[in-house]
Design an enzyme around this catalytic site. Sequence first.
Site, mmCIF file in Angstrom:
data_model
loop_
_atom_site.group_PDB
_atom_site.id
_atom_site.type_symbol
_atom_site.label_atom_id
_atom_site.label_comp_id
_atom_site.label_asym_id
_atom_site.label_seq_id
_atom_site.Cartn_x
_atom_site.Cartn_y
_atom_site.Cartn_z
ATOM 1 N N ASP A 18 54.495 25.995 44.540
ATOM 2 C CA ASP A 18 54.400 24.535 44.579
ATOM 3 C C ASP A 18 53.066 24.078 45.188
ATOM 4 O O ASP A 18 52.451 24.785 45.987
ATOM 5 C CB ASP A 18 55.576 23.989 45.417
ATOM 6 C CG ASP A 18 55.778 22.497 45.201
ATOM 7 O OD1 ASP A 18 55.395 21.984 44.133
ATOM 8 O OD2 ASP A 18 56.335 21.840 46.104
ATOM 9 N N ARG A 31 45.814 16.498 38.103
ATOM 10 C CA ARG A 31 46.916 17.419 38.428
ATOM 11 C C ARG A 31 46.875 18.668 37.546
ATOM 12 O O ARG A 31 47.128 19.779 38.002
ATOM 13 C CB ARG A 31 48.270 16.725 38.221
ATOM 14 C CG ARG A 31 48.582 15.603 39.202
ATOM 15 C CD ARG A 31 49.956 15.001 38.875
ATOM 16 N NE ARG A 31 50.980 16.034 38.831
ATOM 17 C CZ ARG A 31 51.602 16.517 39.917
ATOM 18 N NH1 ARG A 31 51.322 16.029 41.100
ATOM 19 N NH2 ARG A 31 52.505 17.452 39.787
ATOM 20 N N ASN A 66 61.332 19.920 35.480
ATOM 21 C CA ASN A 66 59.925 19.646 35.180
ATOM 22 C C ASN A 66 59.722 19.116 33.753
ATOM 23 O O ASN A 66 58.685 18.524 33.456
ATOM 24 C CB ASN A 66 59.056 20.900 35.390
ATOM 25 C CG ASN A 66 58.889 21.313 36.838
ATOM 26 O OD1 ASN A 66 58.709 22.495 37.138
ATOM 27 N ND2 ASN A 66 58.938 20.356 37.762
ATOM 28 N N ARG A 186 57.966 29.634 49.731
ATOM 29 C CA ARG A 186 57.633 28.377 49.051
ATOM 30 C C ARG A 186 56.289 27.901 49.579
ATOM 31 O O ARG A 186 56.126 27.687 50.784
ATOM 32 C CB ARG A 186 58.683 27.293 49.272
ATOM 33 C CG ARG A 186 58.294 26.007 48.517
ATOM 34 C CD ARG A 186 59.383 24.966 48.468
ATOM 35 N NE ARG A 186 58.953 23.879 47.574
ATOM 36 C CZ ARG A 186 59.740 23.226 46.736
ATOM 37 N NH1 ARG A 186 61.013 23.518 46.677
ATOM 38 N NH2 ARG A 186 59.265 22.260 45.972
ATOM 39 N N GLU A 205 65.491 35.746 53.436
ATOM 40 C CA GLU A 205 64.645 35.160 54.483
ATOM 41 C C GLU A 205 63.699 34.172 53.804
ATOM 42 O O GLU A 205 63.058 34.502 52.803
ATOM 43 C CB GLU A 205 63.835 36.250 55.197
ATOM 44 C CG GLU A 205 64.677 37.208 56.002
ATOM 45 C CD GLU A 205 65.451 36.515 57.126
ATOM 46 O OE1 GLU A 205 64.937 35.526 57.694
ATOM 47 O OE2 GLU A 205 66.576 36.959 57.417
#
Length: 245
Positions: A18, A31, A66, A186, A205
């Site tokens: 991300d 973008r 998306n 992430r 984790e």
Amino acid sequence: MDALRNDRIPNHVAVIMDGNGRWAERQGLERTDGHRAGVESVRQIVRAANDLGVGWLTLYAFSSENWSRPKHEVELLMSLPEAYFEQELPEAIEKNVRILSIGRDDRLPPGVRKSLGHAREQTAMNSGMRLVFALSYGSRGEIVDAVSRLLKDHEIGAIDPEAIDEKTFAAYLDQPEMPDVDLLIRTGGEQRVSNFLLWQIAYAEIVTTECMWPEFRRDHLEEAIATFRSRERRFGLTSAQVRGS
Ligand code: IPE
Ligand code: IPE
Ligand code: MG
């Protein structure tokens, strides 16, 4: 890197890639430039994970949600996989990497489906790292599809409802052999799992980083693995039990 190699390397690393859009916007770029830049991070992280001895690497490349982004952004994102596979397939073959995918293929443009299918076929006999692309993927959709397949098997008498356990159910997911996630990374600073591998991340984790995906490199991966190694995974037990005392 040598110190890390094979010393408690997580078997399955999954990454929510991300921050492409914000990375680009902060620099006055579009973008879509962020998505283009993100492909280089994919290349480098795949290489690094393989060098480190990761068994499975699953990359969240495009979610079911998306599809609702602006049309030109979706189009750009859908133009990236073909070039990526064309360029990276020889190295995957050479390094014994097996390319797999999860997600609803039928929504993908024909060109993407074809190149992904080709990459899967060409690496089908490889026995090294499993590289899984989550494309047009949503975990809830995957679970619903699994239930639907399971019910079909029930209809033809191929499955006994009394015998269904977690292992039987998991075999109906998109990638039946996929092991549970050990380390979920992430990038991009958010603290959420969105719609990624909800079944498979039990007891994973979680490591989040402020680093935006286009800037994520081998060092960041190694840092995330070092954090993973510093954690005590208890799987519901007590610390004393885990330490065997
Ligand atoms: C991740 O980056 C790539 C995809 C979701 C396809 P984003 O495009 O979500 O970037 P941000 O989160 O808007 O910065
Ligand atoms: C998650 O990123 C999906 C991918 C990285 C492909 P998003 O940017 O779509 O997630 P949210 O909307 O911020 O949760
Ligand atoms: Mg995002």
